[in-house]
Design a protein around this motif. Structure first.
Motif, PDB file in Angstrom:
ATOM      1  N   TYR A 117       3.638   4.939 -17.385  1.00 44.10           N
ATOM      2  CA  TYR A 117       3.746   4.901 -15.927  1.00 44.10           C
ATOM      3  C   TYR A 117       5.114   4.369 -15.493  1.00 44.10           C
ATOM      4  CZ  TYR A 117      -1.268   5.501 -16.425  1.00 44.10           C
ATOM      5  OH  TYR A 117      -2.504   5.978 -16.787  1.00 44.10           O
ATOM      6  N   LYS A 118       5.655   4.995 -14.454  1.00 42.30           N
ATOM      7  CA  LYS A 118       6.988   4.628 -13.969  1.00 42.30           C
ATOM      8  C   LYS A 118       6.980   4.057 -12.554  1.00 42.30           C
ATOM      9  CE  LYS A 118       9.261   8.166 -16.797  1.00 42.30           C
ATOM     10  NZ  LYS A 118      10.131   9.379 -16.795  1.00 42.30           N
ATOM     11  N   LEU A 119       5.888   4.256 -11.832  1.00 42.93           N
ATOM     12  CA  LEU A 119       5.842   3.836 -10.433  1.00 42.93           C
ATOM     13  C   LEU A 119       4.482   3.223 -10.126  1.00 42.93           C
ATOM     14  CD1 LEU A 119       7.218   5.786  -7.386  1.00 42.93           C
ATOM     15  CD2 LEU A 119       4.954   4.764  -7.265  1.00 42.93           C
ATOM     16  N   LEU A 120       4.501   2.101  -9.429  1.00 40.10           N
ATOM     17  CA  LEU A 120       3.289   1.423  -8.974  1.00 40.10           C
ATOM     18  C   LEU A 120       3.289   1.429  -7.454  1.00 40.10           C
ATOM     19  CD1 LEU A 120       0.742  -0.333  -9.452  1.00 40.10           C
ATOM     20  CD2 LEU A 120       2.269  -2.329  -9.526  1.00 40.10           C
ATOM     21  N   ALA A 121       2.348   2.165  -6.852  1.00 36.28           N
ATOM     22  CA  ALA A 121       2.240   2.271  -5.391  1.00 36.28           C
ATOM     23  C   ALA A 121       1.110   1.373  -4.916  1.00 36.28           C
ATOM     24  CB  ALA A 121       1.976   3.717  -4.983  1.00 36.28           C
ATOM     25  N   LEU A 122       1.426   0.457  -4.026  1.00 37.39           N
ATOM     26  CA  LEU A 122       0.481  -0.564  -3.594  1.00 37.39           C
ATOM     27  C   LEU A 122       0.178  -0.465  -2.105  1.00 37.39           C
ATOM     28  CD1 LEU A 122       2.084  -3.635  -5.412  1.00 37.39           C
ATOM     29  CD2 LEU A 122       0.106  -2.288  -6.175  1.00 37.39           C
ATOM     30  N   ASP A 123      -1.087  -0.338  -1.783  1.00 41.12           N
ATOM     31  CA  ASP A 123      -1.527  -0.609  -0.420  1.00 41.12           C
ATOM     32  C   ASP A 123      -1.253  -2.083  -0.121  1.00 41.12           C
ATOM     33  OD1 ASP A 123      -3.081  -0.408   2.048  1.00 41.12           O
ATOM     34  OD2 ASP A 123      -4.655  -1.470   0.939  1.00 41.12           O
ATOM     35  N   MET A 124      -1.266  -2.448   1.138  1.00 41.03           N
ATOM     36  CA  MET A 124      -0.976  -3.838   1.493  1.00 41.03           C
ATOM     37  C   MET A 124      -2.247  -4.612   1.850  1.00 41.03           C
ATOM     38  SD  MET A 124       2.710  -3.530   3.447  1.00 41.03           S
ATOM     39  CE  MET A 124       2.892  -5.313   3.489  1.00 41.03           C
ATOM     40  N   ASP A 125      -2.809  -4.366   3.034  1.00 40.22           N
ATOM     41  CA  ASP A 125      -3.974  -5.137   3.483  1.00 40.22           C
ATOM     42  C   ASP A 125      -5.178  -4.857   2.589  1.00 40.22           C
ATOM     43  OD1 ASP A 125      -3.090  -6.354   6.253  1.00 40.22           O
ATOM     44  OD2 ASP A 125      -2.347  -4.301   6.192  1.00 40.22           O
ATOM     45  N   GLU A 159       1.579  12.132 -12.371  1.00 41.38           N
ATOM     46  CA  GLU A 159       0.875  11.612 -13.543  1.00 41.38           C
ATOM     47  C   GLU A 159       1.478  10.300 -14.035  1.00 41.38           C
ATOM     48  OE1 GLU A 159       1.934  14.683 -13.159  1.00 41.38           O
ATOM     49  OE2 GLU A 159       0.141  15.961 -13.279  1.00 41.38           O
ATOM     50  N   GLU A 160       2.693   9.999 -13.585  1.00 39.01           N
ATOM     51  CA  GLU A 160       3.374   8.770 -14.000  1.00 39.01           C
ATOM     52  C   GLU A 160       3.244   7.653 -12.966  1.00 39.01           C
ATOM     53  OE1 GLU A 160       7.055  10.395 -16.643  1.00 39.01           O
ATOM     54  OE2 GLU A 160       7.085  10.995 -14.520  1.00 39.01           O
ATOM     55  N   VAL A 161       2.315   7.839 -12.022  1.00 36.33           N
ATOM     56  CA  VAL A 161       2.121   6.897 -10.923  1.00 36.33           C
ATOM     57  C   VAL A 161       0.786   6.172 -11.074  1.00 36.33           C
ATOM     58  CG1 VAL A 161       1.794   6.689  -8.418  1.00 36.33           C
ATOM     59  CG2 VAL A 161       3.504   8.279  -9.329  1.00 36.33           C
ATOM     60  N   ILE A 162       0.797   4.873 -10.806  1.00 43.36           N
ATOM     61  CA  ILE A 162      -0.428   4.102 -10.592  1.00 43.36           C
ATOM     62  C   ILE A 162      -0.512   3.813  -9.102  1.00 43.36           C
ATOM     63  CG2 ILE A 162      -1.691   1.969 -11.055  1.00 43.36           C
ATOM     64  CD1 ILE A 162      -0.232   1.727 -13.692  1.00 43.36           C
ATOM     65  N   ALA A 163      -1.659   4.099  -8.495  1.00 41.64           N
ATOM     66  CA  ALA A 163      -1.872   3.821  -7.073  1.00 41.64           C
ATOM     67  C   ALA A 163      -3.057   2.881  -6.917  1.00 41.64           C
ATOM     68  CB  ALA A 163      -2.122   5.110  -6.302  1.00 41.64           C
ATOM     69  N   CYS A 164      -2.878   1.830  -6.124  1.00 39.01           N
ATOM     70  CA  CYS A 164      -3.917   0.813  -5.917  1.00 39.01           C
ATOM     71  C   CYS A 164      -4.257   0.712  -4.435  1.00 39.01           C
ATOM     72  CB  CYS A 164      -3.441  -0.557  -6.382  1.00 39.01           C
ATOM     73  SG  CYS A 164      -2.934  -0.650  -8.097  1.00 39.01           S
ATOM     74  N   GLY A 165      -5.550   0.636  -4.123  1.00 37.98           N
ATOM     75  CA  GLY A 165      -5.950   0.488  -2.730  1.00 37.98           C
ATOM     76  C   GLY A 165      -7.403   0.101  -2.589  1.00 37.98           C
ATOM     77  N   ASP A 166      -7.825  -0.014  -1.326  1.00 33.33           N
ATOM     78  CA  ASP A 166      -9.184  -0.500  -1.063  1.00 33.33           C
ATOM     79  C   ASP A 166      -9.936   0.291  -0.004  1.00 33.33           C
ATOM     80  OD1 ASP A 166      -7.383  -1.700   0.977  1.00 33.33           O
ATOM     81  OD2 ASP A 166      -9.220  -2.710   1.630  1.00 33.33           O
ATOM     82  N   SER A 167      -9.251   1.144   0.761  1.00 36.26           N
ATOM     83  CA  SER A 167      -9.897   1.784   1.910  1.00 36.26           C
ATOM     84  C   SER A 167      -9.757   3.300   1.866  1.00 36.26           C
ATOM     85  CB  SER A 167      -9.310   1.243   3.220  1.00 36.26           C
ATOM     86  OG  SER A 167      -9.616  -0.126   3.376  1.00 36.26           O
ATOM     87  N   LEU A 168     -10.382   3.951   2.849  1.00 34.74           N
ATOM     88  CA  LEU A 168     -10.399   5.408   2.874  1.00 34.74           C
ATOM     89  C   LEU A 168      -8.998   5.991   2.999  1.00 34.74           C
ATOM     90  CD1 LEU A 168     -12.526   7.661   2.742  1.00 34.74           C
ATOM     91  CD2 LEU A 168     -12.543   7.682   5.246  1.00 34.74           C
ATOM     92  N   ASN A 169      -8.083   5.269   3.644  1.00 35.06           N
ATOM     93  CA  ASN A 169      -6.719   5.793   3.740  1.00 35.06           C
ATOM     94  C   ASN A 169      -5.960   5.706   2.417  1.00 35.06           C
ATOM     95  OD1 ASN A 169      -6.306   3.020   3.784  1.00 35.06           O
ATOM     96  ND2 ASN A 169      -4.942   3.035   5.552  1.00 35.06           N
ATOM     97  N   ASP A 170      -6.577   5.088   1.399  1.00 32.87           N
ATOM     98  CA  ASP A 170      -6.010   5.058   0.046  1.00 32.87           C
ATOM     99  C   ASP A 170      -6.630   6.107  -0.872  1.00 32.87           C
ATOM    100  OD1 ASP A 170      -4.414   2.665   0.526  1.00 32.87           O
ATOM    101  OD2 ASP A 170      -6.325   1.588   0.538  1.00 32.87           O
ATOM    102  N   LEU A 171      -7.713   6.720  -0.436  1.00 33.38           N
ATOM    103  CA  LEU A 171      -8.515   7.561  -1.328  1.00 33.38           C
ATOM    104  C   LEU A 171      -7.715   8.709  -1.930  1.00 33.38           C
ATOM    105  CD1 LEU A 171     -11.311   8.202  -2.526  1.00 33.38           C
ATOM    106  CD2 LEU A 171     -11.793   9.526  -0.456  1.00 33.38           C
ATOM    107  N   LYS A 172      -6.986   9.456  -1.110  1.00 34.02           N
ATOM    108  CA  LYS A 172      -6.291  10.632  -1.629  1.00 34.02           C
ATOM    109  C   LYS A 172      -5.176  10.265  -2.590  1.00 34.02           C
ATOM    110  CE  LYS A 172      -7.539  14.043   1.847  1.00 34.02           C
ATOM    111  NZ  LYS A 172      -7.072  15.048   2.845  1.00 34.02           N
ATOM    112  N   MET A 173      -4.478   9.151  -2.346  1.00 33.47           N
ATOM    113  CA  MET A 173      -3.425   8.783  -3.303  1.00 33.47           C
ATOM    114  C   MET A 173      -4.034   8.264  -4.598  1.00 33.47           C
ATOM    115  SD  MET A 173      -1.397   5.290  -2.265  1.00 33.47           S
ATOM    116  CE  MET A 173      -2.198   3.674  -2.227  1.00 33.47           C
TER     117      MET A 173
END
Length: 255
Positions: free
Chosen positions: A4-12, A191-205
């Motif tokens: 993995y090369k990129l970590l995408a983080l939701d905030m709240d 495929e080289e991305v990790i995405a982290c979130g908690d809500s419906l606006n994070d679902l698609k990523m």
């Protein structure tokens, strides 16, 4: 070496704990990840003005996805692309909000307009365009009724950042679309991305990323779609993701 090369983080609800802070532990592990060459970035429903203090805290110079994908930034202060809501759409959303018993507000490039200070003129110039409209209602039946009415229009992307809200962006504009734009800029694959979130606006990523991670405090639909469930935002869940998948520290899995 991590794939993995990129970590995408939701905030709240993700990188921010319940005190609206990034904990010392999470800060430390984000810094370790960036020192190892991982791009760490925010992908959030927030407008850029409220992201900037946390960008400065972490010393990030990475791209940003703000307002649920309505803005993509090549770096802090360097806008790459903007996807506004048309003025006539905001007029339509305003009328729906006014007729409902839901509270509503909207973000422009420069301002936040609420039901209490709604402007007399909807029209905005391109440099202060409408970016996102939001409704909030604690009555689930009224919220579902509003969601159905918005869905029937067919031109809106509907998500939420809490079970009591509806967030409206142009159709097809979401955190996943913003993240794809970032990947094109950086020359990496989803495929080289990790995405982290908690809500419906994070679902698609979360669904689109190579590794989709739900926080322990995430909505059930997000947990069901994720590849892995980490600790909550008050348990340094983001730090655990970095330890487990980016820096190969054995701290166990939540799924």
């Amino acid at each position: 070496m991590t794939r993995y090369k990129l970590l995408a983080l939701d905030m709240d609800g993700t990188v921010l704990n319940s005190r609206n802070e990034i904990s010392e532990t999470t800060c430390e592990w984000i810094h370790r990840a960036t020192e190892c060459g991982i791009t760490v970035m925010f992908a959030t429903g927030r407008e850029v003005q409220s992201i900037e203090p946390f960008v400065r805290q972490l010393g990030l110079q990475s791209p940003l996805v703000s307002v649920n994908g309505s803005e993509v930034w090549a770096a802090p202060g360097c806008l790459k692309i903007r996807h506004p809501l048309a003025n006539e759409w905001v007029e339509e959303l305003y009328e729906l909000g006014r007729r409902s018993s839901c509270y509503y507000w909207a973000y422009t490039v420069k301002d936040v307009c609420t039901a209490n200070n709604w402007p007399e003129r909807i029209e905005r110039s391109p440099d202060d365009a409408w970016l996102k409209f939001r409704f909030k209602c604690t009555d689930p039946y009224k919220l579902q009724e509003l969601h159905s009415a918005l869905s029937a229009v067919g031109r809106y992307e509907l998500t939420n950042s809490s079970p009591h809200s509806i967030e409206v962006n142009p159709r097809g504009i979401n955190k996943a679309s913003g993240l794809r734009e970032v990947c094109r800029m950086l020359g990496i694959r989803m495929e080289e991305v990790i995405a982290c979130g908690d809500s419906l606006n994070d679902l698609k990523m979360i669904q689109a990323a190579g590794l989709g991670v739900a926080m322990g405090n995430a909505q059930d639909i997000v947990k069901s779609a994720a590849d892995w469930v980490t600790g909550t935002n008050d348990e340094d869940g983001v730090a655990k993701v970095i330890q487990t998948f980016l820096l190969n520290v054995n701290c166990g899995s939540s799924r």
